[in-house]
Write a protein that holds these residues in place. Structure first.
Motif, mmCIF file in Angstrom:
data_model
loop_
_atom_site.group_PDB
_atom_site.id
_atom_site.type_symbol
_atom_site.label_atom_id
_atom_site.label_comp_id
_atom_site.label_asym_id
_atom_site.label_seq_id
_atom_site.Cartn_x
_atom_site.Cartn_y
_atom_site.Cartn_z
ATOM 1 N N THR A 113 8.022 -3.584 -8.847
ATOM 2 C CA THR A 113 8.622 -4.442 -7.823
ATOM 3 C C THR A 113 7.606 -5.387 -7.205
ATOM 4 O OG1 THR A 113 10.209 -2.690 -7.308
ATOM 5 C CG2 THR A 113 9.975 -4.442 -5.687
ATOM 6 N N ASP A 114 6.419 -4.854 -6.897
ATOM 7 C CA ASP A 114 5.393 -5.651 -6.223
ATOM 8 C C ASP A 114 4.527 -6.436 -7.211
ATOM 9 O OD1 ASP A 114 6.385 -4.413 -3.959
ATOM 10 O OD2 ASP A 114 4.741 -2.981 -3.808
ATOM 11 N N GLY A 115 4.676 -6.152 -8.500
ATOM 12 C CA GLY A 115 3.897 -6.870 -9.508
ATOM 13 C C GLY A 115 2.440 -6.468 -9.554
ATOM 14 N N GLY A 116 2.130 -5.295 -9.055
ATOM 15 C CA GLY A 116 0.754 -4.838 -9.033
ATOM 16 C C GLY A 116 0.431 -3.911 -10.188
ATOM 17 N N SER A 117 -0.819 -3.537 -10.268
ATOM 18 C CA SER A 117 -1.322 -2.596 -11.262
ATOM 19 C C SER A 117 -2.524 -1.897 -10.647
ATOM 20 C CB SER A 117 -1.742 -3.332 -12.532
ATOM 21 O OG SER A 117 -2.843 -4.188 -12.253
ATOM 22 N N THR A 157 -9.308 -2.541 -16.483
ATOM 23 C CA THR A 157 -8.509 -3.513 -17.227
ATOM 24 C C THR A 157 -7.032 -3.323 -16.884
ATOM 25 O OG1 THR A 157 -8.158 -2.074 -19.134
ATOM 26 C CG2 THR A 157 -10.159 -3.444 -19.138
ATOM 27 N N GLU A 158 -6.246 -4.333 -17.182
ATOM 28 C CA GLU A 158 -4.799 -4.265 -16.915
ATOM 29 C C GLU A 158 -4.123 -3.132 -17.683
ATOM 30 O OE1 GLU A 158 -2.702 -5.720 -14.744
ATOM 31 O OE2 GLU A 158 -4.427 -6.708 -13.856
ATOM 32 N N SER A 159 -4.742 -2.666 -18.752
ATOM 33 C CA SER A 159 -4.130 -1.600 -19.547
ATOM 34 C C SER A 159 -4.393 -0.205 -18.970
ATOM 35 C CB SER A 159 -4.621 -1.663 -20.993
ATOM 36 O OG SER A 159 -6.021 -1.438 -21.044
ATOM 37 N N GLU A 160 -5.260 -0.134 -17.970
ATOM 38 C CA GLU A 160 -5.550 1.165 -17.345
ATOM 39 C C GLU A 160 -4.305 1.684 -16.636
ATOM 40 O OE1 GLU A 160 -8.431 3.146 -16.938
ATOM 41 O OE2 GLU A 160 -9.430 1.907 -18.429
ATOM 42 N N PRO A 161 -3.978 2.944 -16.834
ATOM 43 C CA PRO A 161 -2.795 3.489 -16.148
ATOM 44 C C PRO A 161 -3.048 3.683 -14.663
ATOM 45 C CG PRO A 161 -3.951 5.226 -17.323
ATOM 46 C CD PRO A 161 -4.647 3.935 -17.666
ATOM 47 N N MET A 162 -1.967 3.738 -13.921
ATOM 48 C CA MET A 162 -2.052 4.056 -12.499
ATOM 49 C C MET A 162 -2.587 5.479 -12.359
ATOM 50 S SD MET A 162 -0.967 1.694 -10.354
ATOM 51 C CE MET A 162 -0.220 2.440 -8.922
ATOM 52 N N VAL A 169 0.841 -1.203 0.000
ATOM 53 C CA VAL A 169 0.000 0.000 0.000
ATOM 54 C C VAL A 169 0.875 1.252 0.000
ATOM 55 C CG1 VAL A 169 -1.732 1.322 1.292
ATOM 56 C CG2 VAL A 169 -1.983 -1.160 1.026
ATOM 57 N N ALA A 170 1.955 1.241 0.760
ATOM 58 C CA ALA A 170 2.885 2.379 0.747
ATOM 59 C C ALA A 170 3.458 2.586 -0.641
ATOM 60 C CB ALA A 170 4.013 2.158 1.758
ATOM 61 N N HIS A 171 3.816 1.498 -1.307
ATOM 62 C CA HIS A 171 4.363 1.599 -2.663
ATOM 63 C C HIS A 171 3.313 2.110 -3.642
ATOM 64 C CE1 HIS A 171 7.647 -1.612 -1.664
ATOM 65 N NE2 HIS A 171 7.812 -0.479 -1.008
ATOM 66 N N PHE A 172 2.062 1.667 -3.472
ATOM 67 C CA PHE A 172 0.986 2.142 -4.336
ATOM 68 C C PHE A 172 0.800 3.644 -4.162
ATOM 69 C CE2 PHE A 172 -3.398 3.127 -5.395
ATOM 70 C CZ PHE A 172 -3.564 2.491 -6.615
ATOM 71 N N ILE A 173 0.664 4.099 -2.915
ATOM 72 C CA ILE A 173 0.493 5.528 -2.651
ATOM 73 C C ILE A 173 1.687 6.305 -3.190
ATOM 74 C CG2 ILE A 173 0.335 7.298 -0.842
ATOM 75 C CD1 ILE A 173 -1.182 5.159 0.856
ATOM 76 N N GLU A 227 3.676 5.608 -5.658
ATOM 77 C CA GLU A 227 3.622 5.688 -7.112
ATOM 78 C C GLU A 227 2.554 6.681 -7.572
ATOM 79 O OE1 GLU A 227 3.161 2.664 -10.911
ATOM 80 O OE2 GLU A 227 3.924 1.876 -9.013
ATOM 81 N N VAL A 228 1.394 6.637 -6.940
ATOM 82 C CA VAL A 228 0.316 7.572 -7.270
ATOM 83 C C VAL A 228 0.757 9.008 -6.990
ATOM 84 C CG1 VAL A 228 -2.019 8.317 -6.609
ATOM 85 C CG2 VAL A 228 -1.546 5.887 -6.975
ATOM 86 N N PHE A 229 1.552 9.204 -5.947
ATOM 87 C CA PHE A 229 2.004 10.536 -5.560
ATOM 88 C C PHE A 229 3.257 10.993 -6.307
ATOM 89 C CE2 PHE A 229 -0.006 11.226 -1.079
ATOM 90 C CZ PHE A 229 -1.258 11.126 -1.628
ATOM 91 N N GLY A 230 3.626 10.283 -7.351
ATOM 92 C CA GLY A 230 4.723 10.733 -8.197
ATOM 93 C C GLY A 230 6.066 10.110 -7.897
ATOM 94 N N GLY A 231 6.092 9.078 -7.086
ATOM 95 C CA GLY A 231 7.344 8.407 -6.755
ATOM 96 C C GLY A 231 7.664 7.292 -7.735
ATOM 97 N N PRO A 232 8.695 6.508 -7.425
ATOM 98 C CA PRO A 232 9.096 5.409 -8.304
ATOM 99 C C PRO A 232 7.992 4.361 -8.433
ATOM 100 C CG PRO A 232 10.426 5.427 -6.286
ATOM 101 C CD PRO A 232 9.523 6.605 -6.228
ATOM 102 N N LYS A 233 8.071 3.580 -9.464
ATOM 103 C CA LYS A 233 7.045 2.588 -9.783
ATOM 104 C C LYS A 233 7.267 1.284 -9.016
ATOM 105 C CE LYS A 233 5.999 4.588 -14.214
ATOM 106 N NZ LYS A 233 5.719 4.358 -15.615
ATOM 107 N N ARG A 234 7.402 1.385 -7.715
ATOM 108 C CA ARG A 234 7.634 0.196 -6.889
ATOM 109 C C ARG A 234 6.442 -0.750 -6.916
ATOM 110 N NH1 ARG A 234 10.523 3.868 -3.424
ATOM 111 N NH2 ARG A 234 12.656 3.106 -3.174
ATOM 112 N N TYR A 235 5.242 -0.206 -6.877
ATOM 113 C CA TYR A 235 4.063 -1.082 -6.845
ATOM 114 C C TYR A 235 3.942 -1.866 -8.148
ATOM 115 C CZ TYR A 235 -0.662 -2.763 -6.077
ATOM 116 O OH TYR A 235 -1.757 -3.578 -5.909
ATOM 117 N N THR A 236 4.098 -1.196 -9.270
ATOM 118 C CA THR A 236 3.917 -1.891 -10.554
ATOM 119 C C THR A 236 5.141 -2.690 -10.966
ATOM 120 O OG1 THR A 236 4.515 0.122 -11.774
ATOM 121 C CG2 THR A 236 2.176 -0.292 -11.438
#
Length: 158
Positions: free
Chosen positions: A68-72, A139-144, A51-55, A57-66
């Protein structure tokens, strides 16, 4: 800001370490909360970090969630599908998260808190909507999603 570059919300918040501190502190509270504990009963040991990685990434940080964590974005939405979350749970989630933000020392300037609360309101209301359905509308193609300073234009600068 007198020609200075405006930092991302990620940078202003204190980057990954501070966001991980926030979510770890928050989920420790959730585990003890009678309203929210049942919702998160089966969360993984890595949930707070994801969740920290998701937030971040949404807040302009590195793409750890997508990356490193394999999320979308779709996978985050998927976690809410069919959970039938309530407004009472959403409000409690928001209150505990904002209390946690204060307790771990996230910036408390009006501009950052406006952006933070705006994002949390938006995201938690979407979570409620998505929790009432049986199929993922994303869908998986939706951007963060990307969240910025909004109407405030950046951090307060006297």
């Amino acid at each position: 800001m007198n020609g200075q570059l405006i930092p991302t919300l990620y940078t202003w918040a204190g980057e990954n370490d501070r966001l991980e501190q926030l979510t770890a502190h928050f989920y420790a509270k959730v585990a003890q909360d009678e309203i929210l504990a049942p919702v998160f009963l089966h969360m993984s040991a890595e949930h707070a970090q994801h969740v920290a990685h998701f937030i971040g990434e949404v807040f302009g940080g590195p793409k750890r969630y997508t990356e490193t964590d394999g999320g979308s974005h779709a996978s985050m939405v998927e976690h809410h599908i069919g959970k039938h979350l309530t407004e009472k749970q959403r409000r409690r989630w928001l209150a505990l998260l904002l209390d946690s933000a204060d307790e771990v020392g996230l910036p408390d300037d009006p501009e950052f808190r406006s952006a933070l609360v705006g994002y949390l309101e938006w995201g938690s209301r979407l979570a409620i909507l998505n929790s009432q359905i049986d199929e993922n509308p994303i869908t998986e193609s939706e951007p963060m999603p990307k969240w910025g300073w909004g109407e405030t234009g950046g951090p307060y600068n006297q």
